[in-house]
Design an enzyme around this catalytic site. Structure first.
Site, PDB file in Angstrom:
ATOM      1  CG  HIS A 169      -0.307   0.360   2.499  1.00 21.15           C
ATOM      2  ND1 HIS A 169      -0.851   1.257   3.384  1.00 21.15           N
ATOM      3  CD2 HIS A 169       0.854  -0.038   3.068  1.00 21.15           C
ATOM      4  CE1 HIS A 169      -0.070   1.380   4.441  1.00 21.15           C
ATOM      5  NE2 HIS A 169       0.967   0.599   4.277  1.00 21.15           N
ATOM      6  CB  CYS A 189       4.234   5.822   5.032  1.00 24.54           C
ATOM      7  SG  CYS A 189       5.102   4.976   6.373  1.00 24.54           S
ATOM      8  CG  HIS A 243     -17.041 -27.852  30.007  1.00 21.66           C
ATOM      9  ND1 HIS A 243     -16.541 -26.819  29.252  1.00 21.66           N
ATOM     10  CD2 HIS A 243     -16.023 -28.308  30.756  1.00 21.66           C
ATOM     11  CE1 HIS A 243     -15.267 -26.655  29.552  1.00 21.66           C
ATOM     12  NE2 HIS A 243     -14.927 -27.546  30.460  1.00 21.66           N
ATOM     13  CG  HIS A 287       3.180  -2.881   6.444  1.00 23.32           C
ATOM     14  ND1 HIS A 287       4.178  -2.396   7.249  1.00 23.32           N
ATOM     15  CD2 HIS A 287       2.634  -1.799   5.831  1.00 23.32           C
ATOM     16  CE1 HIS A 287       4.223  -1.064   7.140  1.00 23.32           C
ATOM     17  NE2 HIS A 287       3.291  -0.685   6.275  1.00 23.32           N
ATOM     18  CG  HIS A 338       5.384   1.003   2.457  1.00 25.46           C
ATOM     19  ND1 HIS A 338       4.673   2.131   2.116  1.00 25.46           N
ATOM     20  CD2 HIS A 338       4.964   0.640   3.690  1.00 25.46           C
ATOM     21  CE1 HIS A 338       3.869   2.457   3.125  1.00 25.46           C
ATOM     22  NE2 HIS A 338       4.010   1.559   4.089  1.00 25.46           N
ATOM     23  CD  GLU A 352     -11.780 -39.253  19.050  1.00 23.54           C
ATOM     24  OE1 GLU A 352     -12.976 -39.510  19.234  1.00 23.54           O
ATOM     25  OE2 GLU A 352     -10.998 -39.997  18.420  1.00 23.54           O
TER      26      GLU A 352
END
Length: 112
Positions: free
Chosen positions: A14, A33, A56, A39, A37, A99
């Protein structure tokens, strides 16, 4: 009440730029920025709620599992049937019941 968080990783590029500013103003505001670049992002999605259906519980006493032989395979198919109506058609790809550390049961729906 419990919370469940799932972490997803993605990589993307971006650059920061406001459409209301000139290229020079964007460069001054966002510095390095402003240039393309990338990320390696992590996205965390958290949902909250009360445990339901099987947590449970003795599986044979769970109404949603009535008539299901509670093998790993049977549980995977039963959970598929419970989950499929709750998501967009075709979005559910597989249900896996783990399991034990060595036994896992995967179900991918009925063949079309």
């Amino acid at each position: 009440m419990l919370e469940l968080t799932r972490v997803y990783h993605f990589s993307a590029g971006h650059r920061l730029a406001s459409p209301s500013l000139s290229p020079e103003a964007n460069a001054a505001l966002y510095g390095p920025c402003h240039h393309p670049h990338g990320h390696n992002y992590y996205l965390e999605v958290t949902v909250a709620g009360s445990p339901d259906r099987v947590d449970h519980r003795t599986l044979e006493e769970v109404p949603a599992l009535a008539g299901v032989v509670t093998t790993g395979e049977g549980l995977a198919r039963a959970f598929w049937r419970l989950l499929a109506p709750a998501v967009p058609a075709g979005a559910l790809r597989r249900v896996t019941v783990v399991e034990t550390a060595k036994n896992r049961f995967q179900y991918e729906g009925e063949a079309s």
